[in-house]
Motif scaffolding. Structure first.
Motif, short mmCIF file in Angstrom:
data_model
loop_
_atom_site.label_atom_id
_atom_site.label_comp_id
_atom_site.label_asym_id
_atom_site.label_seq_id
_atom_site.Cartn_x
_atom_site.Cartn_y
_atom_site.Cartn_z
N ILE A 237 0.80 -1.23 0.00
CA ILE A 237 0.00 0.00 0.00
C ILE A 237 0.83 1.28 0.00
CG2 ILE A 237 -1.48 1.39 1.50
CD1 ILE A 237 -3.16 -0.99 2.05
N PRO A 238 1.93 1.38 0.80
CA PRO A 238 2.60 2.69 0.99
C PRO A 238 2.89 3.49 -0.26
CG PRO A 238 3.51 1.10 2.52
CD PRO A 238 2.57 0.33 1.62
N LEU B 89 0.56 6.31 -1.30
CA LEU B 89 0.48 7.58 -0.57
C LEU B 89 0.88 8.76 -1.45
CD1 LEU B 89 2.02 6.52 2.87
CD2 LEU B 89 -0.39 6.91 2.35
N LEU B 90 1.66 8.47 -2.51
CA LEU B 90 2.01 9.54 -3.45
C LEU B 90 0.76 10.12 -4.11
CD1 LEU B 90 5.20 8.17 -5.26
CD2 LEU B 90 5.06 10.12 -3.71
N ILE C 122 -2.22 10.38 -2.73
CA ILE C 122 -2.85 11.26 -1.75
C ILE C 122 -2.08 12.58 -1.67
CG2 ILE C 122 -3.46 11.50 0.69
CD1 ILE C 122 -3.73 8.47 0.82
N LEU C 123 -0.75 12.50 -1.64
CA LEU C 123 0.06 13.71 -1.58
C LEU C 123 -0.17 14.59 -2.81
CD1 LEU C 123 2.24 15.34 -0.12
CD2 LEU C 123 3.94 14.04 -1.40
N TYR D 166 7.98 16.49 1.49
CA TYR D 166 7.44 15.18 1.86
C TYR D 166 7.72 14.09 0.84
CZ TYR D 166 4.98 17.34 5.75
OH TYR D 166 4.69 17.99 6.91
N ILE E 176 7.88 10.01 1.92
CA ILE E 176 6.99 8.97 1.41
C ILE E 176 7.78 7.88 0.70
CG2 ILE E 176 5.17 8.52 -0.28
CD1 ILE E 176 3.90 11.12 0.47
N SER F 217 7.77 4.06 2.02
CA SER F 217 7.35 2.94 1.18
C SER F 217 8.42 1.86 1.09
CB SER F 217 7.02 3.45 -0.23
OG SER F 217 6.02 4.44 -0.19
N THR G 273 7.26 -2.68 -5.02
CA THR G 273 7.12 -1.35 -4.42
C THR G 273 7.86 -0.30 -5.24
OG1 THR G 273 6.91 -2.31 -2.21
CG2 THR G 273 7.53 0.00 -2.34
#
Length: 849
Positions: free
Chosen positions: A31-32, A35-36, A38-39, A223, A227, A231, A280
């Motif tokens: 999942i991590p 997050l990009l 979302i950012l 950030y 991230i 990840s 990943t």
């Protein structure tokens, strides 16, 4: 080589099956990178326009310093004739007096007669060196720096004006004393007059400046590294735990005892973690190049970014696996995973905030910063955060170096980043301390150094770190010649080590172990478990001599603590012997254990299975490890009647089903040496006999060791039965030979009427004085009758019948007859191997040296 590849694939297949069964955990690990997204969504600029306040035009110039020698109205530099001509025109335009050419404020710091003075101490970023000015206690109103032109035209003039614009606050309103507008206006007119020869008419005005509120772009920049590191490091939490679980469940030692090389075990875990890391990384690369406002990936050459990420991945996985060689508890593994993950995240935050450069203190040996710098060198996330931060800084579009590339290219790997590291506040003004980062390629090389160091450390710690599941070496093992080239084992022990043996069968076994060409020769094997509290304990195993041939089963009997498990653990490499040696098919346990383990099959006393794998998957994995075809492995599984449950995971199996699967696994690969430690424990009679039949079918050409508490099992399977007492061999031979030697003749079992046990014992002692009460449990009594009393058996049977309640006479005196009947039931049989075992283990040992 092909067999090694199959072993490697077998373990990787097991890892993938477990990942599939634990799909929730697998999903969380992947999942991590998202997050990009979302950012990127949160960083989308708002369409509204925010206006900065209108600043009115101010044509004022810096005020005169008067007679104050510590005040300088205007400084300029660097000193050249052309620049002096321009400043002379500027002085004429502003009606100021300028110092003559070559007059430098550094040599005339106390001068006050000139408004404009040269200062030739200019830094690389075209700003004056304020440290000297501060050290002299000077106050400078403005500074004019002339820059170089990109064109060769002599008419080109570029300059930079800096003013002393210290912010002052009064009742909440901020005012900024500045003369920037007047200085620019005057400099423009002066240069025009110098170049054209006439006065210039310059119209200067200000307009509203639209601000699109691009602070979110700065937020993304800060950030991005966080991230990315989050990840890439998130999988660390899931690296420690499963490996430590395998070690604690004895699976690691079991696979090693079954001949799996250490490097294959570790490389399989390495490749498994590399698969997750690759997924990943690819996700990060795709999202980083696709999402708007994510600049780190687009501003760097894609090949360089791939090299960077995979260099970190290889070093980070190696670093993680090195820790698993010394962590033994699953809870500790989870805690360590979270702890190191948090350290990596903190490092990424610090790098994002402070930038890439090293302070000067880090370069001075002996300082605190120098030690910190060196201590972090073997922590892969440190290299990654420094490298990514440098790459981000060098590709930043607002960098002041005009030669910078906005896309990080190959030549940038060898170019350090230059920026300030921290600010020292003083009474006069802040002093900026500048630092230079290392060349980015140094961080790449540092990660590869980590790969090599931790790869070697995995091999070393795996061999020397204490582990109850396998033997370990001394920390200095690589200095011993025997480790690199080996040495021949002694064929016989010294004469002084020859034990004093009185039992002829044990003596014959000693001679066979020392002189014969048997497949198995155990020669004086001994083991002491020393500790700090007891440096000279009683030996758990003492001077064991035993011989065996291929195609035979040696049944090892003994009470708990007799030395059976110790013997098995030494023969399989789980323990090292204190003294003595053992050879199996010519291979010594001291110098050829790896050869022995490649030829061995083990059914351990406790079930060692993968909880999430089915029976079919177990034999699939083990058939690859042991080099057996999958079809033959399934056929063996069918012979123990497990084909109907082969799709169930082992966690759902009963105890008997687990034992049957464990027996099947021990037989895969047609091992020459088979160790069966209580193989049928927990099985029902039908499945027990199926397993016995399978062992008899497979024993051809094999040397089989069987330990069991079932005398029936030892009698059915064992061609040779060895009975151990207190760590030494007490009696040995075939079951028939032992019964002829130690058995008492007959075994009489009596069940007494309630509370009449003593009457039954008295009756038997009167009936047969030589009879021996061998066992008494409640109303159940067992007597041993020697073969010398065989002629009295008829009389004994008649007497037993008369005392049995099954023969109460049907007459008027029924109550009197019932009182005479003291035996409820009885049975007579020949002596068993169990009687022999009880007889031998009760006799004091006479075979001590």
């Amino acid at each position: 080589m092909i067999s090694r590849l199959k072993q490697h694939w077998g373990l990787n297949l097991k890892h993938l099956i477990e990942a599939k069964r634990s799909y929730k955990t697998t999903f969380i690990q992947l999942i991590p990178p998202f997050l990009l997204i979302i950012l990127s969504v949160l960083s989308t600029p708002h369409p509204r326009v925010v206006h900065k306040p209108v600043i009115p035009f101010d044509s004022s110039l810096p005020p005169s310093c008067g007679g104050n020698t510590l005040c300088k109205r205007i400084l300029w530099g660097p000193i050249t004739g052309s620049n002096h001509d321009k400043m002379t025109a500027f002085a004429k335009q502003t009606e100021m007096n300028i110092a003559p050419f070559g007059f430098d404020v550094q040599q005339h710091a106390d001068s006050h007669q000139y408004d404009i003075i040269a200062y030739d101490n200019i830094l690389d970023d075209y700003k004056p060196n304020l440290d000297w000015i501060t050290s002299q206690g000077l106050t400078v109103h403005a500074f004019i720096t002339f820059l170089g032109c990109d064109t060769s035209s002599s008419d080109c003039t570029t300059y930079l004006i800096s003013t002393n614009d210290t912010i002052t606050t009064s009742y909440g309103s901020v005012t900024r004393p500045t003369w920037s507008d007047g200085l620019h206006m005057s400099m423009q007119k002066a240069v025009y007059r110098l170049q054209v020869g006439r006065e210039a008419s310059v119209d200067f005005s200000t307009k509203d400046y639209p601000d699109l509120n691009d602070k979110t772009l700065t937020t993304v920049w800060q950030y991005e590294i966080l991230i990315v590191l989050f990840s890439l490091c998130f999988g660390l939490i899931f690296t420690f735990y499963p490996i430590v679980i395998e070690s604690e469940s004895h699976m690691r030692g079991y696979l090693k005892s079954m001949g799996l090389p250490d490097w294959i075990y570790w490389s399989s875990w390495f490749h498994h973690r590399l698969i997750f890391y690759t997924i990943t990384t690819c996700t990060l690369l795709i999202l980083g190049h696709s999402l708007p406002y994510i600049r780190l990936f687009r501003d760097c050459d894609v090949i360089i970014m791939i090299i960077t990420l995979f260099s970190f991945g290889l070093s980070f996985i190696s670093w993680s696996l090195a820790w698993t060689t010394i962590i033994r508890k699953p809870k500790t593994a989870l805690s360590a995973g979270f702890f190191f993950f948090l350290i990596a995240i903190v490092l990424s935050i610090v790098s994002s905030v402070m930038g890439p450069s090293d302070s000067q203190e880090m370069e001075n040996p002996g300082t605190e910063g120098w030690y910190t710098h060196r201590s972090m060198y073997l922590f892969p996330p440190w290299h990654a955060t420094r490298l990514l931060s440098t790459m981000q800084y060098l590709s930043a579009p607002n960098h002041t170096d005009p030669n910078v590339h906005h896309k990080f290219a190959w030549e940038d790997l060898f170019r350090p980043a230059f920026n300030y590291t921290w600010t020292e506040k003083t009474d006069k003004r802040p002093i900026y301390h500048w630092g230079m980062s290392r060349q980015p390629v140094e961080y790449v090389l540092g990660m590869w150094v980590n790969i090599v160091v931790y790869g070697l450390l995995i091999i070393y710690l795996d061999k020397v770190w204490p582990d109850v599941n396998k033997t370990t070496l001394y920390p200095w093992f690589f200095f011993t010649p025997s480790y690199w080239k080996g040495r021949p084992s002694r064929s016989t022990p010294p004469t002084s080590d020859r034990p004093h043996i009185t039992d002829p069968d044990v003596m014959a076994e000693y001679e066979a172990a020392m002189d014969s060409a048997s497949s198995l020769k155990i020669q004086g094997l001994s083991k002491k478990f020393t500790s700090a509290a007891n440096m000279n304990p009683e030996p758990a195993l003492r001077d064991l001599f035993l011989a065996g041939d291929s195609g035979s089963v040696i049944a090892l009997l003994g009470h708990n603590g007799a030395g059976k498990s110790t013997t098995i653990n030494i023969l399989t490499g789980k323990l090292s012997a204190t003294s003595g040696d053992a050879t199996m098919f010519g291979s010594s346990i001291h110098h050829d254990m790896s050869s022995i383990q490649r030829s061995i099959g083990i059914c351990p006393q406790s079930d060692i299975l993968w909880a999430d794998l089915t029976a079919r998957e177990h034999v699939r994995v083990m058939s690859l490890i042991k080099g057996e075809t999958f079809a033959d492995a399934l056929d063996t599984l069918k012979k123990v009647d497990m084909h109907d449950v082969e799709q169930l995971i082992s966690e759902q199996f009963s105890g008997g089903m687990k034992r049957r699967l464990q027996v099947v696994m021990s037989l895969l690969g047609d091992p020459r040496i088979l160790i069966l430690d209580e193989p049928t424990t927990g099985m029902d009679p039908i499945n027990r006999r199926n397993v016995w039949e399978l062992i008899r079918e497979k024993k051809g050409g094999k040397l089989i060791f069987l330990t069991t508490h079932s005398m029936e099992e030892a009698e059915v399977l064992g061609e040779k039965v060895a009975i151990m007492v207190d760590g030494q061999l007490k009696s040995v031979g075939s079951s028939l030979h032992l019964k002829n030697k130690h058995a008492t003749g007959y075994r009489l079992q009596l069940i007494a009427v309630d509370d009449r046990e003593d009457d039954v014992v008295e009756f038997m002692m009167h009936l047969i004085p030589q009879a021996q009460l061998t066992e008494r449990s409640g109303s159940n009594l067992i007597f041993a009758i020697t073969s010398d009393d065989e002629d009295q058996i008829g009389r004994v049977l008649d007497s037993l019948q008369k005392k049995s309640r099954s023969s109460i006479d049907d007459d008027d005196n029924v109550e009197q007859n019932a009182n005479d009947k003291i035996i409820r039931d009885w049975g007579l049989s020949n002596s068993t191997l169990e009687d022999v075992f009880l007889q031998v283990t009760r006799t004091p040992s006479v075979n001590c040296p």
